[in-house]
Design an enzyme around this catalytic site. Structure first.
Site, PDB file in Angstrom:
ATOM      1  N   GLU A   1      55.840  36.628 -53.925  1.00 52.25           N
ATOM      2  CA  GLU A   1      55.462  35.829 -52.768  1.00 52.25           C
ATOM      3  C   GLU A   1      55.056  36.668 -51.567  1.00 52.25           C
ATOM      4  O   GLU A   1      54.160  36.310 -50.823  1.00 52.25           O
ATOM      5  CB  GLU A   1      56.647  34.928 -52.385  1.00 52.25           C
ATOM      6  CG  GLU A   1      56.389  33.980 -51.246  1.00 52.25           C
ATOM      7  CD  GLU A   1      55.641  32.747 -51.679  1.00 52.25           C
ATOM      8  OE1 GLU A   1      55.400  31.882 -50.823  1.00 52.25           O
ATOM      9  OE2 GLU A   1      55.288  32.653 -52.862  1.00 52.25           O
TER      10      GLU A   1
ATOM     11  N   ARG B   1      64.546  27.174 -49.704  1.00 50.50           N
ATOM     12  CA  ARG B   1      65.497  27.693 -48.708  1.00 50.50           C
ATOM     13  C   ARG B   1      66.750  26.826 -48.731  1.00 50.50           C
ATOM     14  O   ARG B   1      66.684  25.605 -48.647  1.00 50.50           O
ATOM     15  CB  ARG B   1      64.852  27.674 -47.326  1.00 50.50           C
ATOM     16  CG  ARG B   1      65.712  28.259 -46.210  1.00 50.50           C
ATOM     17  CD  ARG B   1      65.754  29.771 -46.283  1.00 50.50           C
ATOM     18  NE  ARG B   1      66.475  30.331 -45.158  1.00 50.50           N
ATOM     19  CZ  ARG B   1      65.922  30.586 -43.956  1.00 50.50           C
ATOM     20  NH1 ARG B   1      64.640  30.308 -43.746  1.00 50.50           N
ATOM     21  NH2 ARG B   1      66.641  31.114 -42.988  1.00 50.50           N
TER      22      ARG B   1
ATOM     23  N   LYS C   1      60.110  38.395 -50.361  1.00 53.38           N
ATOM     24  CA  LYS C   1      60.113  36.974 -50.015  1.00 53.38           C
ATOM     25  C   LYS C   1      60.043  36.172 -51.309  1.00 53.38           C
ATOM     26  O   LYS C   1      59.075  36.257 -52.052  1.00 53.38           O
ATOM     27  CB  LYS C   1      58.930  36.625 -49.109  1.00 53.38           C
ATOM     28  CG  LYS C   1      58.981  35.209 -48.579  1.00 53.38           C
ATOM     29  CD  LYS C   1      57.797  34.899 -47.700  1.00 53.38           C
ATOM     30  CE  LYS C   1      57.972  33.537 -47.047  1.00 53.38           C
ATOM     31  NZ  LYS C   1      58.177  32.463 -48.043  1.00 53.38           N
TER      32      LYS C   1
END
Length: 952
Positions: free
Chosen positions: A479, A319, A314
């Site tokens: 992450e 995004r 991640k």
């Protein structure tokens, strides 16, 4: 019914403009929609309707009916005024800018009140909020400006010829869209503002500020126009395409036509966080979904097995969904913001696209890719924290337009990591299984190293493989990981239960950001908002927490604008029905119906189980603040009570363990402090109360909701020379008057009352201290008395005191009276209440009970350690037991490599010491942050999000 199967994208790009029977006027829009909707905010205007929502829906549907009947089917021009935030225009005019423009436009002199209101609009927010008598004006800048204009322009009587059409208003706004200088904006606006009616001026300014006018009723208007209009708008987010295509109610869109299309923005699919053990997760990932033969054949060819799943890192980025159509590009964020100007609109210019000439095979004409935009530092050979991404992109973009050497100092640039493909050459892929999409993705992308790559993934099968992946991301300070079902489909704008994120759990941090609905308000210097969780079993909202920190002035402004006129004073006769809202023992000053409310994203350090009855949810959050207002979410998208209970169960063992220790410590401190030990040591600084004996019966609850405990009142009285009694049967000698302090009607109070004692409110203590003299008792200070009539002469005919002119800030006065040491002993529970209410607490409590390990040898290390201790923190050499590990380095001492090596060793050690319990729950680990984290915490007087200051 006409059933069309024409591909929606080919039709939308060539859609024609419908015709109108007549040109709609701006007055029609203002009178028939805006003013009527505003009027529905007041109960006295409901008429035959049972509530505001019912009436507003009627107003909107009636407006659409009249439009179709009398005007026609060309709704797009008027929709740009109804949805100003969706029109695509950029005026670069915020509220302060608008206020200054009006000052120039009407030559408002500096000495006038109008000038002061406009020029100091932001600065005067809280003053206006607390002391204004015209509450209907509260924070409504367009209303204030329209009234100022009404008093300063010449009175004109407009004839029908002077009425402005919708096209006229749109033309003016189009001109403002390209006007960047203030004198150009004034030349466009002033003739219009001089001729519009005052209500029209007000709503024009609302449009100019791009304020959502329909707020929570936007989807009602779309669906009133056409049953599928809202669905279509969600996948294209284009007003023109939506309203010009769906002109006929007989048009029925098929499911394929409601798929994502190139160059039209949509919200990407989201994931869930893991709230179960790995064995259950693997069981869910093993669920087999029946497939067509062609998919089954590819599944077998890829040698995939039932129960296997994808594991991806991640990334800590932004995004982003990339659209390519021919040689043109579009980049849209998770919240639909267009970043194409930053990352590139074609192969010629852009911080990213100019490097993508060879990234796609020539046969690829159109494509939609989902991924994460990060910043790559080529000097450190690492991905940078999220906060550096935009500056990296901007400097990379600027570099192509200049030869100035200073831009060569930039060592990072945008890097797009792709993990999904949703569309290729007109073919929708969202309904295809993930393994099919992954297979295509690896074949069609020609990687551009550290610019444009497919995110690597692994195939997992066992809990041990998940655990090893988690340890790996901890060792590199990443992450987290994503677990994805190999057959999962893609659902735009929704959360997919087959996409699960697993992040390391950090000390001093509750691992969830919760989206909550505002259900109450506690007005104060900074408003605090009570939030609730929806119980899906009875559809009622249960009170859960109160947040007052983290709001910007713009967010206060937005909340006020959306909820204006909808707050209801909480009283015995005006409480929310229990089937709508349930409160615990803590009540707000005002409450609001959830349907009229909005959603906040709340971040907290931990769950607090110690106040079981304070909130209806049975527990609350500790040290919380608002991260943002979630415009993209309705109250139905929020965290539910059931979801929260799962989260709470997941964190349950840690919560019970830590809070048992805190409760035990708090109890011991209270015993040491107030059972005749520490109170004897309190230094008497005044003899103000030396002539009185006091029995302190209850806590003091202020109007804004914060609590001053009985023990704190005892300390206060003793500090000012008073004598504390435990009962009226145990007086001191010489005998002194006994004053009973309470604001609760407890059984012991009734005993004192029956014996003729006056029950006095705690306010009296603070007023005496504030005036440095004993204030005569007045009705405002009397909680209960058999002789109330004798106190009436101490106030005027209006019930106002002859002595007391204003309420004092009890909490701040208390902090001014008590020392830091006394506060540390007496204010453990009080601190929690103040934090929730957004009231400033002494900075000496900032890092209270937090261990910090400072790594580094620079000249400022000792100074940093001293600052942490000064603000309540504890310095520890044991980094495994510390909440925060601060990587300290001086910019000029060349210690970068040395510090990085040390932190890498620490990260590896933390990874090796990570443990997983029987439920696969990972042990919590320290946050590794830069020294800026400490600096920002102290500056803001709150523990900020460590994710924003991670050391890479």
């Amino acid at each position: 019914m006409t059933n069309t199967s024409t591909p929606i994208n080919s039709y939308l790009d060539n859609v024609s403009t419908p015709t109108n029977y007549q040109e709609p006027t701006y007055k029609f829009l203002v009178d028939e929609l805006f003013i009527k909707l505003e009027g529905a905010n007041f109960k006295q205007n409901l008429g035959s309707f049972s509530n505001m929502t019912e009436k507003k829906i009627h107003i909107i549907t009636q407006f659409i009916t009249n439009f179709k009947l009398h005007i026609g089917h060309d709704f797009f021009p008027i929709s740009k005024l109804i949805f100003p935030d969706k029109s695509g225009r950029l005026y670069f005019i915020k509220d302060i800018t608008l206020a200054r423009l009006i000052i120039k436009m009407y030559n408002i002199p500096k000495e006038s009140e109008d000038y002061q209101v406009l020029f100091h609009w932001k600065h005067a927010f809280h003053t206006t909020k607390r002391f204004t008598t015209d509450v209907n004006n509260l924070r409504d800048l367009p209303l204030r400006i329209s009234r100022i204009i009404a008093n300063r322009r010449q009175l004109e009587f407009n004839s029908d010829d002077d009425k402005f059409s919708i096209s006229d208003i749109n033309d003016k706004l189009d001109l403002l869209n390209v006007a960047k200088k203030s004198h150009e904006q004034i030349e466009i606006m002033k003739p219009l503002l001089d001729k519009l009616s005052i209500p029209e001026v007000r709503w024009f300014l609302h449009i100019l500020l791009k304020k959502s006018i329909l707020t929570r009723f936007e989807h009602v208007l779309f669906e009133s126009w056409h049953p599928q209009a809202w669905e279509l708008f969600r996948i294209c987010n284009n007003l023109q395409k939506t309203f010009n295509y769906l002109t006929d109610e007989n048009i029925v869109l098929t499911p394929p036509q409601l798929n994502v299309q190139p160059m039209y923005k949509f919200r990407p699919q989201l994931s869930f966080k893991l709230l179960q053990d790995y064995s259950k997760l693997i069981n869910d990932m093993s669920m087999n979904i029946p497939m067509d033969d062609k998919f089954q054949s590819l599944f077998d060819k890829l040698e995939l097995k039932k129960g296997e799943f994808y594991m991806e890192e991640k990334m800590d980025g932004d995004r982003m969904v990339l659209h390519k159509q021919g040689k043109y590009f579009k980049f849209y964020s998770r919240r639909l913001k267009d970043y194409s100007f930053l990352y590139g609109e074609n192969f010629e210019f852009g911080s990213l696209t100019k490097y993508l000439n060879q990234a796609f095979p020539s046969k690829i004409d159109s494509i939609i890719l989902d991924g994460e935009m990060v910043a790559w530092d080529f000097k450190r050979n690492a991905i940078l924290p999220f906060g550096t991404l935009k500056s990296s992109a901007i400097q990379e973009s600027v570099r192509q337009y200049t030869t100035i050497d200073q831009y060569e100092q930039q060592s990072s640039y945008p890097f797009f990591l792709i993990f999904d493909v949703l569309h290729i050459n007109g073919m929708n892929l969202t309904n295809h299984p993930l393994f099919f999409r992954k297979n295509i993705l690896t074949q069609i992308i020609n990687p551009v190293p550290h610019r444009f790559e497919v995110l690597p993934f692994k195939i997992g099968y066992t809990p041990e493989e998940i655990q090893n992946s988690i340890k790996q991301v901890i060792s590199v300070r990443s992450e987290g990981i994503m677990i994805k079902h190999v057959q999962s489909k893609y659902f735009p704008g929704e959360r997919n239960p087959h996409w699960i994120k697993i992040k390391p759990e950090y000390l001093e941090k509750f691992g969830e950001n919760l989206d909550l609905t505002i259900i109450g308000r506690i007005p104060g210097i900074k408003d605090a908002f009570m939030c609730g969780l929806k119980n899906t079993s009875d559809q009622s909202f249960y009170s859960f927490c109160t947040v007052g920190n983290g709001f910007t002035n713009e967010e206060y402004d937005k909340i006020e604008r959306i909820t204006h006129g909808k707050w209801i004073k909480f009283s015995k006769t005006s409480q929310p029905p229990p089937n709508i809202i349930k409160f615990g023992s803590k009540k707000p000053i005002e409450w609001i119906h959830p349907r009229d409310s909005l959603v906040l994203e709340i971040k907290a350090r931990s769950i607090d189980n110690t106040s079981e009855y304070t909130y209806a949810a049975g527990s609350t959050l500790h040290n919380l603040y608002c991260r943002s207002i979630r415009d993209d979410k309705s109250i139905h998208d929020c965290c539910t009570l059931e979801e929260y209970q799962k989260i709470k169960a997941y964190y349950g063992k840690d919560i019970e363990k830590s809070q048992f220790a805190n409760k035990k410590r708090r109890k011991q401190l209270q015993q040491d402090s107030f059972n005749g030990v520490e109170t004897k040591r309190i230094k008497v600084e005044s003899d103000l109360f030396k002539s009185f004996q006091f029995i302190i019966v209850s806590d003091k609850l202020n109007p804004n909701g914060d609590r001053i405990t009985r023990d704190e009142l005892i300390i206060l009285v003793k500090k000012y020379g008073g004598t504390i009694l435990t009962s009226i049967d145990n007086p001191t000698y010489p005998r002194l008057p006994i004053i009973i302090i309470t604001e609760k009607d407890l059984p012991s109070c009734q005993v004192y009352f029956e014996k003729g004692y006056d029950l006095t409110r705690p306010n009296w203590l603070f007023e005496c201290i504030n005036h440095q003299q004993i204030i005569p008792l007045e009705p405002m200070f009397i909680f209960k008395s058999k002789n109330l009539a004798k106190f009436m002469s101490k106030q005027d005919q209006f019930g106002d005191s002859f002595i007391i002119h204003k309420e004092i800030d009890l909490s701040s006065k208390l902090f001014g009276l008590l020392s830091d040491q006394e506060l540390r002993m007496a204010k453990l529970d009080f601190k929690l209440d103040l934090t929730e209410l957004g009231i400033e607490i002494p900075k000496c409590f900032l890092f209270n009970d937090i261990k910090c390990c400072v790594v580094g040898n620079g000249k400022g290390v000792e100074k940093l350690r001293n600052r942490i201790e000064k603000y309540g923190g504890e310095i520890s050499e044991d980094y495994l037991q510390s909440s925060f590990i601060i990587a300290y380095q001086d910019e000029d001492d060349g210690s970068d490599d040395r510090i990085k090596s040390t932190i890498n060793d620490i990260s590896k050690s933390i990874s090796e010491n990570v443990k997983f319990d029987e439920g696969s729950k990972i042990s919590k680990i320290p946050n590794i942050v830069t020294k800026k984290f400490i600096e920002v915490c102290i500056e803001r007087n709150v523990i900020v999000d460590a994710d924003d200051y991670k050391y890479i």
